[in-house]
Design a protein around this motif. Sequence first.
Motif, PDB file in Angstrom:
ATOM      1  N   ILE A 205       0.830  -1.205   0.000  1.00 43.74           N
ATOM      2  CA  ILE A 205       0.000   0.000   0.000  1.00 43.74           C
ATOM      3  C   ILE A 205       0.861   1.250   0.000  1.00 43.74           C
ATOM      4  CG2 ILE A 205      -1.575   1.357   1.439  1.00 43.74           C
ATOM      5  CD1 ILE A 205      -2.964  -1.275   2.181  1.00 43.74           C
ATOM      6  N   GLU A 206       1.947   1.254   0.761  1.00 41.27           N
ATOM      7  CA  GLU A 206       2.823   2.436   0.798  1.00 41.27           C
ATOM      8  C   GLU A 206       3.357   2.768  -0.593  1.00 41.27           C
ATOM      9  OE1 GLU A 206       5.878   1.696   3.641  1.00 41.27           O
ATOM     10  OE2 GLU A 206       4.512   1.642   5.359  1.00 41.27           O
ATOM     11  N   TRP A 207       3.814   1.748  -1.312  1.00 34.92           N
ATOM     12  CA  TRP A 207       4.373   2.000  -2.650  1.00 34.92           C
ATOM     13  C   TRP A 207       3.285   2.336  -3.660  1.00 34.92           C
ATOM     14  CZ3 TRP A 207       9.003   3.319  -3.891  1.00 34.92           C
ATOM     15  CH2 TRP A 207      10.060   2.976  -3.056  1.00 34.92           C
ATOM     16  N   LEU A 208       2.117   1.683  -3.544  1.00 39.20           N
ATOM     17  CA  LEU A 208       1.053   1.963  -4.500  1.00 39.20           C
ATOM     18  C   LEU A 208       0.463   3.352  -4.275  1.00 39.20           C
ATOM     19  CD1 LEU A 208      -0.635  -1.550  -4.553  1.00 39.20           C
ATOM     20  CD2 LEU A 208       0.660  -0.489  -6.414  1.00 39.20           C
ATOM     21  N   GLU A 209       0.390   3.802  -3.025  1.00 39.72           N
ATOM     22  CA  GLU A 209      -0.059   5.172  -2.776  1.00 39.72           C
ATOM     23  C   GLU A 209       0.926   6.181  -3.366  1.00 39.72           C
ATOM     24  OE1 GLU A 209      -2.695   4.739   1.339  1.00 39.72           O
ATOM     25  OE2 GLU A 209      -0.531   5.198   1.468  1.00 39.72           O
TER      26      GLU A 209
ATOM     27  N   ALA B  93      -5.089   4.327 -14.890  1.00 35.51           N
ATOM     28  CA  ALA B  93      -6.142   3.385 -14.497  1.00 35.51           C
ATOM     29  C   ALA B  93      -5.564   2.154 -13.816  1.00 35.51           C
ATOM     30  CB  ALA B  93      -6.963   2.981 -15.720  1.00 35.51           C
ATOM     31  N   VAL B  94      -4.476   1.616 -14.342  1.00 33.85           N
ATOM     32  CA  VAL B  94      -3.909   0.386 -13.790  1.00 33.85           C
ATOM     33  C   VAL B  94      -3.430   0.609 -12.364  1.00 33.85           C
ATOM     34  CG1 VAL B  94      -2.046  -1.300 -14.020  1.00 33.85           C
ATOM     35  CG2 VAL B  94      -3.274  -0.514 -16.050  1.00 33.85           C
ATOM     36  N   ILE B  95      -2.730   1.722 -12.137  1.00 35.37           N
ATOM     37  CA  ILE B  95      -2.178   1.983 -10.809  1.00 35.37           C
ATOM     38  C   ILE B  95      -3.298   2.184  -9.792  1.00 35.37           C
ATOM     39  CG2 ILE B  95      -0.761   3.562  -9.456  1.00 35.37           C
ATOM     40  CD1 ILE B  95       0.928   4.044 -11.953  1.00 35.37           C
ATOM     41  N   ASN B  96      -4.337   2.923 -10.157  1.00 33.40           N
ATOM     42  CA  ASN B  96      -5.470   3.099  -9.240  1.00 33.40           C
ATOM     43  C   ASN B  96      -6.174   1.775  -8.964  1.00 33.40           C
ATOM     44  OD1 ASN B  96      -6.236   6.127  -8.545  1.00 33.40           O
ATOM     45  ND2 ASN B  96      -5.349   6.125 -10.598  1.00 33.40           N
ATOM     46  N   ASP B  97      -6.272   0.931  -9.967  1.00 31.35           N
ATOM     47  CA  ASP B  97      -6.874  -0.395  -9.787  1.00 31.35           C
ATOM     48  C   ASP B  97      -6.039  -1.225  -8.820  1.00 31.35           C
ATOM     49  OD1 ASP B  97      -8.526  -2.630 -10.227  1.00 31.35           O
ATOM     50  OD2 ASP B  97      -7.244  -3.320 -11.861  1.00 31.35           O
TER      51      ASP B  97
ATOM     52  N   ARG C 234      -9.876  -2.341   3.871  1.00 28.97           N
ATOM     53  CA  ARG C 234     -10.297  -0.944   3.676  1.00 28.97           C
ATOM     54  C   ARG C 234     -11.210  -0.890   2.444  1.00 28.97           C
ATOM     55  NH1 ARG C 234      -4.396   1.832   4.247  1.00 28.97           N
ATOM     56  NH2 ARG C 234      -5.561   3.712   3.605  1.00 28.97           N
ATOM     57  N   GLN C 235     -12.423  -1.433   2.622  1.00 28.79           N
ATOM     58  CA  GLN C 235     -13.275  -1.684   1.459  1.00 28.79           C
ATOM     59  C   GLN C 235     -13.836  -0.401   0.841  1.00 28.79           C
ATOM     60  OE1 GLN C 235     -16.190  -4.563   2.768  1.00 28.79           O
ATOM     61  NE2 GLN C 235     -14.654  -6.156   3.109  1.00 28.79           N
ATOM     62  N   VAL C 236     -14.164   0.582   1.652  1.00 26.26           N
ATOM     63  CA  VAL C 236     -14.685   1.833   1.096  1.00 26.26           C
ATOM     64  C   VAL C 236     -13.633   2.502   0.216  1.00 26.26           C
ATOM     65  CG1 VAL C 236     -15.519   4.142   1.678  1.00 26.26           C
ATOM     66  CG2 VAL C 236     -16.305   2.165   2.997  1.00 26.26           C
ATOM     67  N   GLU C 237     -12.402   2.544   0.714  1.00 28.89           N
ATOM     68  CA  GLU C 237     -11.317   3.143  -0.066  1.00 28.89           C
ATOM     69  C   GLU C 237     -11.030   2.330  -1.325  1.00 28.89           C
ATOM     70  OE1 GLU C 237      -8.097   4.823   2.905  1.00 28.89           O
ATOM     71  OE2 GLU C 237      -9.188   3.135   3.802  1.00 28.89           O
ATOM     72  N   ALA C 238     -11.155   1.012  -1.212  1.00 29.30           N
ATOM     73  CA  ALA C 238     -10.924   0.162  -2.385  1.00 29.30           C
ATOM     74  C   ALA C 238     -11.917   0.489  -3.494  1.00 29.30           C
ATOM     75  CB  ALA C 238     -11.038  -1.306  -1.988  1.00 29.30           C
ATOM     76  N   ARG C 239     -13.196   0.590  -3.108  1.00 30.08           N
ATOM     77  CA  ARG C 239     -14.211   0.886  -4.130  1.00 30.08           C
ATOM     78  C   ARG C 239     -13.996   2.280  -4.727  1.00 30.08           C
ATOM     79  NH1 ARG C 239     -17.805  -2.722  -1.009  1.00 30.08           N
ATOM     80  NH2 ARG C 239     -18.475  -4.348  -2.495  1.00 30.08           N
ATOM     81  N   PHE C 240     -13.550   3.215  -3.901  1.00 32.24           N
ATOM     82  CA  PHE C 240     -13.251   4.548  -4.434  1.00 32.24           C
ATOM     83  C   PHE C 240     -12.169   4.463  -5.524  1.00 32.24           C
ATOM     84  CE2 PHE C 240     -10.540   8.315  -4.492  1.00 32.24           C
ATOM     85  CZ  PHE C 240     -11.455   9.320  -4.722  1.00 32.24           C
ATOM     86  N   GLN C 241     -11.105   3.701  -5.269  1.00 32.72           N
ATOM     87  CA  GLN C 241     -10.021   3.581  -6.261  1.00 32.72           C
ATOM     88  C   GLN C 241     -10.491   2.853  -7.509  1.00 32.72           C
ATOM     89  OE1 GLN C 241      -7.591   5.893  -4.126  1.00 32.72           O
ATOM     90  NE2 GLN C 241      -7.110   5.054  -6.137  1.00 32.72           N
TER      91      GLN C 241
ATOM     92  N   ARG D 228     -12.494   5.200  -9.521  1.00 33.38           N
ATOM     93  CA  ARG D 228     -11.592   6.148 -10.162  1.00 33.38           C
ATOM     94  C   ARG D 228     -10.910   5.511 -11.365  1.00 33.38           C
ATOM     95  NH1 ARG D 228      -6.827   9.605  -7.096  1.00 33.38           N
ATOM     96  NH2 ARG D 228      -6.508  11.092  -8.791  1.00 33.38           N
ATOM     97  N   ALA D 229     -10.503   4.261 -11.235  1.00 32.87           N
ATOM     98  CA  ALA D 229      -9.868   3.566 -12.357  1.00 32.87           C
ATOM     99  C   ALA D 229     -10.821   3.467 -13.541  1.00 32.87           C
ATOM    100  CB  ALA D 229      -9.405   2.183 -11.918  1.00 32.87           C
ATOM    101  N   LEU D 230     -12.092   3.209 -13.270  1.00 33.85           N
ATOM    102  CA  LEU D 230     -13.077   3.118 -14.359  1.00 33.85           C
ATOM    103  C   LEU D 230     -13.195   4.433 -15.118  1.00 33.85           C
ATOM    104  CD1 LEU D 230     -16.086   1.059 -12.952  1.00 33.85           C
ATOM    105  CD2 LEU D 230     -14.563   0.429 -14.835  1.00 33.85           C
TER     106      LEU D 230
END
Length: 616
Positions: free
Chosen positions: A548-552, A562-566, A577-584, A587-589
């Motif tokens: 998560i640290e590197w992906l953020e 799109a790929v990185i946000n996914d 962290r399901q709410v944050e996951a759905r947000f990302q 965003r990717a979509l």
Amino acid sequence: MPSESSLRFLSFSSARAWMGIAGRKRSLFLGVAMLAGCAAGGSGPVTAAEGPQRLAQAGPMRIAPDAPAGASPQRPASPVPAVNPASVPAPAGVFGAYLAGRLAANESDAGAAAEALLRALNAEPDEPEILTRAFNASVMDGRPEAVRLARRLPENQLAALLLAGADAQAGRWERAEARIRGLPRQGSAQILQPLLLAWAQAGRGSVDAALTTLRPLTEGGPLRGVAALHGAMIADLANRPRDAERLIRIAVAEADEPNMRLATIAAGILARVGREEDGARLFDAMSLGSDDIALTATPAARRLALTERAVASPVEGMAEAQVALGAALRGQGSPELSLILSRLSLRLRPGFVPAQILAAESMADERHVAPALAVLEQVPAADPMAPLAALRQAAVLGRLGRGGEALALLQRLADAHPGAPQPALAMGDLLRREGRAAEAVVAYSSAIALLPRPGAADWPLFHARALARERAGDWSGAEADLRQALALSPDQPALLNHLAYTWVERGERLQEARGMLERAVAARPRDGNIADSLGWALFRLGEVKAAIEWLEKAVELESRNAVINDHLGDAYWAAGRQVEARFQWRRALGLDPEPGETSRIEAKLRDGLPAATALR
């Protein structure tokens, strides 16, 4: 995730390779304050509806350039359609002419821009905004009116440069020297001013004064190489062989990578001091490898370099200084300033092919592709740089959607230079961009076969074939090419990233991939694609917190990917962290994911992250 932007084949290569400024000095050219107010480019179009009241306040106007080499775009920028200024209706009167001139200038139609802006200036001769833009357009079009307009702009540094050049051409060297001394010693001028001053002093016959001007720079510091090169040319013109040899050897020693212009100048100077073999060896070294410049190191070009001076007068020396700085500025993402300097150089030295190529490259950087092609077509077929111009023409034709013409041009170039890999390499680039991956592989293979012995500089060719093979469904062949490229250049971040990320995606060699990506991210810490690759490798290894640290960080660096946000959404879900996951994922979509990815992301939004995702 891998990015193709590291490949020099997809866009014009830096003119630095054939100019006399070493690559490691590039950080010096970041300051462009000297000319920043001179380029006509800007903030947005002025419409007729906005009215003449915006005339005095209208800011400069520009079209956003393509992503520079070394950046990490995730998909090509949408092409900007060419606009014919003559087809756009404009209001009558001074504002209509002004508007038409601005539009033409932004399409790099210098002739139409100058015509319209001079017409506007004739109607409003005291309007400063019109005067400045009419002057800029006149410079770009090479019009004689530019000198008259420059005299009305005493605070304009581009005008001072132009007038200094005009004085030099007229033999008024004292006046030229005075104008050059008035340039500020800051920003880009800290490079250009001492070079032009030395040439002006040489022009009035004061060679000792010229060499004295350059001496503090040639004795040490980051400008040592370029100052020594110009000092050598000044000494060579003054028939002072000992000074010329000493200084050119400094220039050669300071260059951290080969460049054709330095080799051409040095070969001639060394030949004239009786060191012809040294000059020939230096020139011949340029003929090796797959770099575009190697195509210009022909026997005829070598003979010309050994027998004629590359710079025949102080005026030509001033042109040399301007085009060299323009090349460096282009390398720092300033194509407008680069274009201005190339035009100034051409005023001093009409038909100077390095300046013509630089002008075309700068136009292409600004997406003015058709005007770039027109400039390249002016290069004489007999010029030693003509093969390089032909490669650039083919690239431009490809960008204009004229791939058939580009391939035909490259085939003629290949027939004229049967032992050179560059035409086949360029064919591979063009075919790959057109989605003809299997044909691209054949072209790249032909180029590789022509390399007598692949060296470290040839890694991009193997990388290009790896990309083509991967797209053609031949992963084993692509992997072999990536390994070969890494054998040639083991620390290239783009190669480490590409091979390691693909292993991660395939679920292979995860620990080895992690080590490679840690090396890559250490070498290029601001590259969001590499940060994403390392984060994704850690995710696949089950180290979710570190992932998560590197992906953020990757999302911070490449927020519209799109790929990185996914990927970050997957990591959030795995961490609960399901709410944050759905947000990302949402965003990717919204960031135009690759074909086939949309349905997969939508399924995750509906059902959550599948348990097998880490192994997909």
